[in-house]
Design a protein around this motif. Sequence first.
Motif, PDB file in Angstrom:
ATOM      1  N   CYS A 298       3.714 -19.538  -9.179  1.00 48.62           N
ATOM      2  CA  CYS A 298       3.532 -19.063  -7.802  1.00 48.62           C
ATOM      3  C   CYS A 298       4.648 -18.092  -7.420  1.00 48.62           C
ATOM      4  CB  CYS A 298       3.514 -20.245  -6.830  1.00 48.62           C
ATOM      5  SG  CYS A 298       2.045 -21.294  -6.971  1.00 48.62           S
ATOM      6  N   GLY A 299       5.891 -18.432  -7.801  1.00 53.10           N
ATOM      7  CA  GLY A 299       7.015 -17.562  -7.484  1.00 53.10           C
ATOM      8  C   GLY A 299       6.935 -16.225  -8.193  1.00 53.10           C
ATOM      9  N   LEU A 300       6.608 -16.250  -9.487  1.00 47.17           N
ATOM     10  CA  LEU A 300       6.499 -15.008 -10.250  1.00 47.17           C
ATOM     11  C   LEU A 300       5.378 -14.123  -9.726  1.00 47.17           C
ATOM     12  CD1 LEU A 300       7.001 -16.216 -13.939  1.00 47.17           C
ATOM     13  CD2 LEU A 300       8.479 -14.661 -12.665  1.00 47.17           C
ATOM     14  N   TYR A 301       4.236 -14.729  -9.468  1.00 50.85           N
ATOM     15  CA  TYR A 301       3.082 -13.977  -8.970  1.00 50.85           C
ATOM     16  C   TYR A 301       3.406 -13.332  -7.629  1.00 50.85           C
ATOM     17  CZ  TYR A 301      -1.774 -13.104  -7.535  1.00 50.85           C
ATOM     18  OH  TYR A 301      -2.938 -12.523  -7.114  1.00 50.85           O
ATOM     19  N   ALA A 302       3.984 -14.110  -6.724  1.00 51.85           N
ATOM     20  CA  ALA A 302       4.320 -13.577  -5.402  1.00 51.85           C
ATOM     21  C   ALA A 302       5.375 -12.485  -5.506  1.00 51.85           C
ATOM     22  CB  ALA A 302       4.802 -14.705  -4.488  1.00 51.85           C
ATOM     23  N   ALA A 303       6.394 -12.696  -6.348  1.00 52.13           N
ATOM     24  CA  ALA A 303       7.452 -11.695  -6.495  1.00 52.13           C
ATOM     25  C   ALA A 303       6.905 -10.393  -7.070  1.00 52.13           C
ATOM     26  CB  ALA A 303       8.563 -12.243  -7.395  1.00 52.13           C
ATOM     27  N   ALA A 304       5.980 -10.498  -8.028  1.00 54.44           N
ATOM     28  CA  ALA A 304       5.395  -9.289  -8.615  1.00 54.44           C
ATOM     29  C   ALA A 304       4.603  -8.507  -7.579  1.00 54.44           C
ATOM     30  CB  ALA A 304       4.505  -9.660  -9.796  1.00 54.44           C
ATOM     31  N   LEU A 305       3.839  -9.209  -6.755  1.00 55.93           N
ATOM     32  CA  LEU A 305       3.041  -8.522  -5.742  1.00 55.93           C
ATOM     33  C   LEU A 305       3.926  -7.898  -4.666  1.00 55.93           C
ATOM     34  CD1 LEU A 305      -0.028 -10.879  -5.285  1.00 55.93           C
ATOM     35  CD2 LEU A 305       0.199  -8.875  -6.740  1.00 55.93           C
ATOM     36  N   ILE A 306       4.960  -8.618  -4.261  1.00 56.01           N
ATOM     37  CA  ILE A 306       5.887  -8.050  -3.276  1.00 56.01           C
ATOM     38  C   ILE A 306       6.605  -6.832  -3.870  1.00 56.01           C
ATOM     39  CG2 ILE A 306       8.000  -8.474  -1.962  1.00 56.01           C
ATOM     40  CD1 ILE A 306       7.067 -11.397  -1.678  1.00 56.01           C
ATOM     41  N   GLY A 307       7.048  -6.968  -5.122  1.00 52.63           N
ATOM     42  CA  GLY A 307       7.732  -5.860  -5.770  1.00 52.63           C
ATOM     43  C   GLY A 307       6.862  -4.631  -5.927  1.00 52.63           C
ATOM     44  N   SER A 308       5.544  -4.835  -6.030  1.00 51.79           N
ATOM     45  CA  SER A 308       4.644  -3.693  -6.209  1.00 51.79           C
ATOM     46  C   SER A 308       4.661  -2.751  -5.012  1.00 51.79           C
ATOM     47  CB  SER A 308       3.213  -4.183  -6.461  1.00 51.79           C
ATOM     48  OG  SER A 308       2.655  -4.770  -5.285  1.00 51.79           O
ATOM     49  N   PHE A 309       5.075  -3.255  -3.842  1.00 57.92           N
ATOM     50  CA  PHE A 309       5.104  -2.388  -2.665  1.00 57.92           C
ATOM     51  C   PHE A 309       6.193  -1.322  -2.768  1.00 57.92           C
ATOM     52  CE2 PHE A 309       2.755  -5.975  -0.774  1.00 57.92           C
ATOM     53  CZ  PHE A 309       1.695  -5.268  -0.215  1.00 57.92           C
ATOM     54  N   ALA A 310       7.095  -1.468  -3.714  1.00 53.30           N
ATOM     55  CA  ALA A 310       8.068  -0.400  -3.957  1.00 53.30           C
ATOM     56  C   ALA A 310       7.380   0.844  -4.499  1.00 53.30           C
ATOM     57  CB  ALA A 310       9.145  -0.873  -4.930  1.00 53.30           C
ATOM     58  N   PHE A 311       6.156   0.691  -5.010  1.00 54.26           N
ATOM     59  CA  PHE A 311       5.426   1.807  -5.619  1.00 54.26           C
ATOM     60  C   PHE A 311       4.229   2.247  -4.772  1.00 54.26           C
ATOM     61  CE2 PHE A 311       7.408  -0.780  -8.873  1.00 54.26           C
ATOM     62  CZ  PHE A 311       8.078   0.161  -9.648  1.00 54.26           C
ATOM     63  N   THR A 312       4.142   1.760  -3.546  1.00 58.26           N
ATOM     64  CA  THR A 312       2.982   2.098  -2.725  1.00 58.26           C
ATOM     65  C   THR A 312       2.980   3.575  -2.352  1.00 58.26           C
ATOM     66  OG1 THR A 312       1.761   1.587  -0.706  1.00 58.26           O
ATOM     67  CG2 THR A 312       4.155   1.431  -0.575  1.00 58.26           C
ATOM     68  N   ARG A 313       1.794   4.149  -2.336  1.00 59.40           N
ATOM     69  CA  ARG A 313       1.622   5.531  -1.904  1.00 59.40           C
ATOM     70  C   ARG A 313       1.289   5.594  -0.420  1.00 59.40           C
ATOM     71  NH1 ARG A 313      -2.774   7.462  -3.573  1.00 59.40           N
ATOM     72  NH2 ARG A 313      -2.225   9.668  -3.537  1.00 59.40           N
ATOM     73  N   LEU A 314       1.130   4.431   0.184  1.00 64.08           N
ATOM     74  CA  LEU A 314       0.754   4.343   1.592  1.00 64.08           C
ATOM     75  C   LEU A 314       1.979   3.986   2.423  1.00 64.08           C
ATOM     76  CD1 LEU A 314      -2.463   2.228   0.987  1.00 64.08           C
ATOM     77  CD2 LEU A 314      -2.299   4.721   1.125  1.00 64.08           C
ATOM     78  N   THR A 315       1.820   3.998   3.728  1.00 65.52           N
ATOM     79  CA  THR A 315       2.899   3.544   4.596  1.00 65.52           C
ATOM     80  C   THR A 315       3.114   2.056   4.373  1.00 65.52           C
ATOM     81  OG1 THR A 315       2.258   5.181   6.254  1.00 65.52           O
ATOM     82  CG2 THR A 315       3.669   3.373   6.990  1.00 65.52           C
ATOM     83  N   PRO A 316       4.320   1.632   3.975  1.00 64.32           N
ATOM     84  CA  PRO A 316       4.520   0.222   3.594  1.00 64.32           C
ATOM     85  C   PRO A 316       4.079  -0.777   4.655  1.00 64.32           C
ATOM     86  CG  PRO A 316       6.420   1.538   2.979  1.00 64.32           C
ATOM     87  CD  PRO A 316       5.535   2.432   3.785  1.00 64.32           C
ATOM     88  N   ALA A 317       4.462  -0.556   5.905  1.00 63.99           N
ATOM     89  CA  ALA A 317       4.109  -1.516   6.961  1.00 63.99           C
ATOM     90  C   ALA A 317       2.595  -1.614   7.123  1.00 63.99           C
ATOM     91  CB  ALA A 317       4.766  -1.113   8.276  1.00 63.99           C
ATOM     92  N   TRP A 318       1.908  -0.482   7.077  1.00 57.88           N
ATOM     93  CA  TRP A 318       0.449  -0.484   7.194  1.00 57.88           C
ATOM     94  C   TRP A 318      -0.180  -1.201   6.002  1.00 57.88           C
ATOM     95  CZ3 TRP A 318      -3.682   1.076   4.320  1.00 57.88           C
ATOM     96  CH2 TRP A 318      -4.912   1.191   4.969  1.00 57.88           C
TER      97      TRP A 318
END
Length: 359
Positions: free
Chosen positions: A285-305
């Motif tokens: 659960c921790g690894l999965y959640a951390a990977a998904l949260i970390g993926s937002f460092a690569f978002t092409r969209l507005t992070p908050a949105w």
Amino acid sequence: MSRLLLAVAALLLGIGVLTAAVVAMREPFALNDYAAIWGLKARALSRSLSLDSLFRVDPDGAFSHPEYPPLWPLLLAGASSAVRRYDDLAVTPLWPALTLSASLLAVRAARSMRVAAPFALLAGAAVSLLPYWRRYPGYAEGLLVVFVLGALAQMRRIDEEPGAGVRIAIFLTLAAWTKPEGLVAAFAAAAVLVFARRTQAALLVALSAVLFAAAPWALVVSRLAPKRPPTAFALSSFSVASLAGAIGALASEAAPHAGWAAAAALLLALAPATRRARRPVLAWCGLYAAALIGSFAFTRLTPAWHVRWSWDRLAFIPVAVLLPVLAEALAECVRGKSAPALPSASPGTSPPEAPAPAL
């Protein structure tokens, strides 16, 4: 007491599945991502019976995420074939079926952890009552959670049944065919299996997800997509500021639910035997959640949105996986169950080596 708890849990499970069905049937699959992604692709597949249609409906890839794997649209199109045309109402009964399947697999996962039947059924009821089922009818996470919970239900069997590792690999490969997060789930499971010294099973899971899901679909996309489809994430978009903004937005969005997180943490704190026995699941659960949260460092969209419109769907999978563990913790607190003691060493001999964490 056990019979009363069993009856209450069964009632809650029935309410969860029934309300998911009522919500879905009251407003047949039609909302947001279903209309723009899953239903659109399913309708195209139903009419053309060709994978090419997945890309023709949105040649620019502006909204339909052509890079998403096609298992859910294929299932929708197959279910609709019974009425010889694509009909959103005809496929809507899949939703309570997925709710029930996920709930029963949560029960099976809890039972595989040797949780007493009333508490295991309570885990299934909790899965059916998660808000996701009433908020996002027609979205792909409903199928994804079925495969992930199916894999979880097999984890305890790795040491007992030679085929358990193969079944875990199959479930997680199907998860990788459902959404990109399914591949993340497979890699997180492989990492946990390595930690638990199940290297052969880890390799099987990782290689199966890559060779039989991710790689073939990437090849299909490269061959059939009119042009390279834009994705929500890109390596070139890496930004620490994006990650910080996403974490801040996530904290803001999740704040109203902090009480549930605190209650889960307290329950685990009061159940040391469960914490020790379920370290691999908690680690997943921790690894999965951390990977998904970390993926937002690569978002092409507005992070908050991006966080605002996806965080609860992303959290749905690890929360569902955590519920059987919380059921075991509750059983330990109520019944005072303790972890089995290690055999004591005889005088003059070395103490026995601690076993690998139970899966």
